[in-house]
Write a protein that holds these residues in place. Structure first.
Motif, PDB file in Angstrom:
ATOM      1  N   PHE A  29       0.452  -1.584   0.032  1.00 49.45           N
ATOM      2  CA  PHE A  29      -0.023   0.127   0.255  1.00 49.45           C
ATOM      3  C   PHE A  29       0.516   1.225  -0.053  1.00 49.45           C
ATOM      4  CE2 PHE A  29      -3.347  -2.679   1.479  1.00 49.45           C
ATOM      5  CZ  PHE A  29      -3.927  -2.313   0.098  1.00 49.45           C
ATOM      6  N   ILE A  30       1.645   1.165   0.721  1.00 47.88           N
ATOM      7  CA  ILE A  30       3.080   2.345   0.828  1.00 47.88           C
ATOM      8  C   ILE A  30       3.401   2.641  -0.041  1.00 47.88           C
ATOM      9  CG2 ILE A  30       5.002   3.446   0.964  1.00 47.88           C
ATOM     10  CD1 ILE A  30       4.027   1.672   4.330  1.00 47.88           C
ATOM     11  N   THR A  33       0.562   3.808  -3.119  1.00 47.51           N
ATOM     12  CA  THR A  33      -0.368   5.089  -2.814  1.00 47.51           C
ATOM     13  C   THR A  33       0.766   5.727  -3.090  1.00 47.51           C
ATOM     14  OG1 THR A  33      -1.019   4.310  -0.861  1.00 47.51           O
ATOM     15  CG2 THR A  33      -0.653   6.946  -0.701  1.00 47.51           C
ATOM     16  N   THR A  34      -0.465   7.206  -4.196  1.00 51.45           N
ATOM     17  CA  THR A  34       0.057   8.293  -4.441  1.00 51.45           C
ATOM     18  C   THR A  34       0.307   9.945  -3.393  1.00 51.45           C
ATOM     19  OG1 THR A  34      -1.574   9.312  -5.972  1.00 51.45           O
ATOM     20  CG2 THR A  34      -0.266   8.122  -7.056  1.00 51.45           C
ATOM     21  N   VAL A  36       1.813  12.392  -4.099  1.00 52.85           N
ATOM     22  CA  VAL A  36       2.597  13.569  -5.583  1.00 52.85           C
ATOM     23  C   VAL A  36       1.473  14.410  -5.995  1.00 52.85           C
ATOM     24  CG1 VAL A  36       3.573  14.921  -7.150  1.00 52.85           C
ATOM     25  CG2 VAL A  36       4.264  12.427  -5.802  1.00 52.85           C
ATOM     26  N   ARG A  37       0.187  15.429  -5.355  1.00 55.57           N
ATOM     27  CA  ARG A  37      -0.513  16.339  -5.197  1.00 55.57           C
ATOM     28  C   ARG A  37      -0.376  16.808  -6.878  1.00 55.57           C
ATOM     29  NH1 ARG A  37      -1.203  20.601  -1.503  1.00 55.57           N
ATOM     30  NH2 ARG A  37      -2.227  21.468  -2.570  1.00 55.57           N
ATOM     31  N   PRO A  38      -1.504  17.342  -7.343  1.00 52.49           N
ATOM     32  CA  PRO A  38      -1.355  17.841  -8.827  1.00 52.49           C
ATOM     33  C   PRO A  38      -1.008  18.565  -9.151  1.00 52.49           C
ATOM     34  CG  PRO A  38      -3.488  17.114  -8.127  1.00 52.49           C
ATOM     35  CD  PRO A  38      -2.811  17.029  -7.473  1.00 52.49           C
ATOM     36  N   ALA A  39      -0.266  19.127 -10.121  1.00 55.00           N
ATOM     37  CA  ALA A  39      -0.089  20.905 -10.680  1.00 55.00           C
ATOM     38  C   ALA A  39      -1.553  21.197 -11.318  1.00 55.00           C
ATOM     39  CB  ALA A  39       0.904  20.677 -10.651  1.00 55.00           C
ATOM     40  N   GLY A  40      -1.732  22.265 -11.574  1.00 50.64           N
ATOM     41  CA  GLY A  40      -2.756  23.453 -12.650  1.00 50.64           C
ATOM     42  C   GLY A  40      -2.993  24.007 -12.017  1.00 50.64           C
ATOM     43  N   ALA A  41      -4.628  24.417 -12.398  1.00 55.25           N
ATOM     44  CA  ALA A  41      -5.334  25.572 -12.544  1.00 55.25           C
ATOM     45  C   ALA A  41      -6.143  25.662 -12.800  1.00 55.25           C
ATOM     46  CB  ALA A  41      -4.485  26.925 -13.420  1.00 55.25           C
ATOM     47  N   PRO A  42      -6.789  26.188 -11.343  1.00 58.08           N
ATOM     48  CA  PRO A  42      -8.943  25.271 -12.304  1.00 58.08           C
ATOM     49  C   PRO A  42      -8.710  27.212 -13.608  1.00 58.08           C
ATOM     50  CG  PRO A  42      -8.467  26.970 -10.392  1.00 58.08           C
ATOM     51  CD  PRO A  42      -6.796  26.858 -10.124  1.00 58.08           C
TER      52      PRO A  42
END
Lengths: 138, 133
Positions: A29-30, A33-34, A36-42
């Motif tokens: 599971f470790i 598991t991700t 990492v938070r996604p990068a971008g813009a709303p």
């Protein structure tokens, strides 16, 4: 007939292997598991059906072709940094929402990488992106 | 001097509790893990300077390197995308949709996707990789 109780050893269940299995599952599971938070813009793309000609007259237009970014009605070729500087100069965040609209007119063969960079510049400088929907001829 | 070996019982370590702890940890990971819905989809994200890290959204749309469209990990077509996104957003607290498109796709391929999401009333979160200057 007298029954004799046998002296048997107690049945001990070895549970130490359970911990091994459980820790293997934890490792799985470790690793899957991700963190990492996604990068971008709303982006809020207005879905209104505006008259194309009217919008183009009123709002700023950025045209995108596979080789160049063109700014404004005159279609002056600019780099990405120049586009950012010009949009910052317009001070879009302080304007009313209708005046913040930037129409992005892109050629069909423009790659998403170039499109994405321009969209992110418009978004980061306070512009509200508007797309031109090419309706098929009826 | 003669030393005598004392007859001691072998030291037994109770390991049964280790299993309990490990399974509790597993339950924690199972409940807190967000599995990647599009782990099998091959997509090369675009890079840009003007992007920041953001939170995940419950609804995701991906266009892979072959131009295939994936909604919540299941392949779909552009024609049904708007209805599919509207259905996925029902019951969701936000209108946010994560959109990841392969950097080599052309405007004629991804423009209908943007229009469909816009018509579905979604706030599009365009994802990419942060480019350092």
């Amino acid at each position: 007939m007298p029954l004799h109780r046998r002296n048997r050893a107690m049945a001990a269940l070895d549970v130490s292997a359970f911990a091994d299995i459980a820790f293997l599952l934890i490792i799985f599971f470790i690793l899957t598991t991700t963190f990492v938070r996604p990068a971008g813009a709303p982006l809020e793309i207005p879905a209104g059906a505006e008259d194309k000609k009217q919008s183009e007259k009123k709002n700023l237009t950025v045209s995108l072709s596979p080789t160049a970014i063109r700014y404004g009605e005159k279609g002056e070729a600019v780099t990405l940094d120049e586009l950012r500087a010009r949009l910052l100069k317009r001070d879009l965040p302080r304007r009313a929402e209708a005046d913040r609209i930037v129409i992005l007119d892109s050629a069909p063969t423009v790659k998403y990488q170039a499109y994405y960079e321009v969209v992110m510049v418009i978004n980061s400088t306070g512009g509200v992106l508007a797309l031109i929907d090419e309706e098929p001829d009826r | 001097m003669i030393r005598r070996r004392s007859h001691r019982m072998p030291a037994l370590v109770p390991v049964a509790a280790m299993g309990d702890i490990a399974f509790l940890l597993i339950i924690f990971f199972v409940l807190t893990t967000n599995f990647i819905k599009e782990g099998h989809v091959r997509v090369e994200p675009p890079r840009a300077v003007d992007i920041e890290q953001m939170d995940e959204s419950p609804v995701s749309v991906v266009m892979d390197e072959d131009g295939n469209l994936w909604l919540q990990g299941a392949q779909c077509s552009v024609e049904i995308l708007q209805n599919g996104v509207e259905a996925a957003l029902q019951g969701s607290k936000t209108r946010e949709v994560m959109l990841k498109i392969d950097r080599n796709m052309q405007e004629q391929d991804f423009q209908p996707v943007l229009m469909a999401l816009s018509k579905a009333g979604a706030t599009i979160k365009l994802t990419g990789d942060k480019r350092r200057n």
